[in-house]
Motif scaffolding. Structure first.
Motif, short mmCIF file in Angstrom:
data_model
loop_
_atom_site.label_atom_id
_atom_site.label_comp_id
_atom_site.label_asym_id
_atom_site.label_seq_id
_atom_site.Cartn_x
_atom_site.Cartn_y
_atom_site.Cartn_z
N SER A 1 0.83 -1.21 0.00
CA SER A 1 0.00 0.00 0.00
C SER A 1 0.87 1.26 0.00
O SER A 1 0.56 2.24 -0.70
CB SER A 1 -0.92 0.01 1.22
OG SER A 1 -1.75 -1.13 1.24
N SER A 2 1.95 1.23 0.77
CA SER A 2 2.86 2.38 0.82
C SER A 2 3.53 2.59 -0.53
O SER A 2 3.70 3.73 -0.97
CB SER A 2 3.93 2.16 1.90
OG SER A 2 3.34 1.99 3.17
N ALA B 1 0.99 4.15 -2.92
CA ALA B 1 0.78 5.56 -2.58
C ALA B 1 1.96 6.40 -3.06
O ALA B 1 1.79 7.50 -3.59
CB ALA B 1 0.58 5.72 -1.08
N VAL C 1 1.98 9.44 -5.89
CA VAL C 1 2.44 10.79 -5.57
C VAL C 1 3.63 11.18 -6.45
O VAL C 1 3.69 12.28 -7.00
CB VAL C 1 2.83 10.90 -4.08
CG1 VAL C 1 3.45 12.28 -3.78
CG2 VAL C 1 1.63 10.68 -3.20
N VAL D 1 -3.88 3.15 7.34
CA VAL D 1 -3.55 4.50 6.91
C VAL D 1 -3.06 4.54 5.46
O VAL D 1 -3.61 5.27 4.64
CB VAL D 1 -2.52 5.15 7.86
CG1 VAL D 1 -2.07 6.51 7.31
CG2 VAL D 1 -3.11 5.30 9.25
N PRO D 2 -2.01 3.76 5.09
CA PRO D 2 -1.55 3.80 3.70
C PRO D 2 -2.60 3.31 2.70
O PRO D 2 -2.65 3.80 1.57
CB PRO D 2 -0.32 2.90 3.68
CG PRO D 2 -0.43 2.05 4.89
CD PRO D 2 -1.13 2.90 5.91
N CYS E 1 -5.89 3.71 2.98
CA CYS E 1 -6.82 4.83 2.82
C CYS E 1 -6.20 5.93 1.96
O CYS E 1 -6.88 6.50 1.09
CB CYS E 1 -7.20 5.40 4.19
SG CYS E 1 -8.24 4.30 5.18
N ILE E 2 -4.92 6.23 2.21
CA ILE E 2 -4.23 7.26 1.41
C ILE E 2 -4.18 6.85 -0.05
O ILE E 2 -4.44 7.66 -0.95
CB ILE E 2 -2.80 7.49 1.96
CG1 ILE E 2 -2.86 8.14 3.34
CG2 ILE E 2 -2.00 8.39 1.00
CD1 ILE E 2 -1.52 8.27 4.01
N ILE F 1 -7.66 7.21 -1.63
CA ILE F 1 -7.99 8.62 -1.84
C ILE F 1 -7.23 9.18 -3.04
O ILE F 1 -7.79 9.89 -3.88
CB ILE F 1 -7.68 9.45 -0.57
CG1 ILE F 1 -8.62 9.05 0.56
CG2 ILE F 1 -7.80 10.94 -0.86
CD1 ILE F 1 -8.25 9.63 1.91
N LEU F 2 -5.94 8.85 -3.13
CA LEU F 2 -5.13 9.32 -4.25
C LEU F 2 -5.62 8.75 -5.57
O LEU F 2 -5.66 9.45 -6.58
CB LEU F 2 -3.66 8.96 -4.02
CG LEU F 2 -2.93 9.72 -2.91
CD1 LEU F 2 -1.55 9.11 -2.66
CD2 LEU F 2 -2.80 11.19 -3.26
N SER G 1 -8.80 10.45 -6.53
CA SER G 1 -8.49 11.82 -6.94
C SER G 1 -7.92 11.85 -8.36
O SER G 1 -8.33 12.68 -9.18
CB SER G 1 -7.49 12.43 -5.96
OG SER G 1 -7.10 13.72 -6.37
#
Length: 207
Positions: A105-106, A109, A113, A187-188, A190-191, A194-195, A198
């Motif tokens: 997940s990290s 993400a 980014v 957390v990762p 969800c991030i 969301i990304l 988006s």
């Protein structure tokens, strides 16, 4: 309830073992050129996740024998050596599986980014190895220190690592730490979601 759980684990094995074997073979056979570090790194992560999930499915068999037996009697867990072996690995597998999801997940993400980011296989290998070593050492330290013991309980239907003294001051800290380890990927994940939403929304608007 035991019968329902037993049937659930049987279905888990029937579906999980062949699908994870196929996944391990598929990802391990994927070829990426040496310069494609991202592809090589993700290949290692996906193969590791499938391998751990395969091990979890195989380890469900002793649980099935307990849940489908009378009075939750265990053929396998009565053997102390098997109980310690199975219980210790069962303590490690869920945490390592969750950690792999965290890494995946990290990575996703980070790629969303910074698309040009190079994922290093060497760093990944060091990270995964370090986590395994620390996890194993922490479990062994509690066992050797006489703080915890591996034993079979009918209430849990399995061999678990339990505290010798539940009133110990370390018990709530240990429990809280384990909960944090299992909740880390939230957390990762969800991030990443969301990304992804988006980015997809922006592309839809542009088109």
């Amino acid at each position: 309830m035991d019968m329902a759980l037993g049937v659930f684990y049987i279905l888990l094995m029937i579906l999980g073992i062949p699908t994870n074997i196929v996944s391990v073979i598929h990802f391990s056979r994927q070829k990426s050129p040496p310069e494609n570090q991202r592809g090589i790194t993700l290949k290692v992560v996906y193969t590791s996740i499938a391998s751990i999930d395969l091990a979890v499915c195989v380890f469900c068999f002793p649980l099935i024998t307990v849940l489908l037996s009378d009075n939750r009697d265990s053929i396998f867990f009565q053997d102390k050596t098997f109980c310690k072996f199975w219980g210790f690995l069962w303590e490690l597998l869920p945490y390592y599986s969750v950690f792999l999801v965290l890494v995946l997940s990290s990575s996703r993400a980070l790629i969303l980014v910074k698309p040009m980011t190079i994922l290093s296989k060497r760093i990944l290998t060091i990270t995964l190895s370090t986590y395994v070593i620390l996890l194993v050492m922490s479990k062994i330290a509690f066992l050797l220190g006489g703080i915890t013991q591996m034993k079979y309980t009918k209430r849990d239907t399995m061999c678990i690592l339990s505290f010798v003294d539940d009133t110990s001051k370390i018990y709530p800290i240990y429990t809280f730490f384990n909960i944090i380890l299992l909740a880390m990927p939230i957390v990762p994940i969800c991030i990443g979601c969301i990304l992804s939403i988006s980015r997809c929304t922006k592309r839809t608007r542009l088109s």
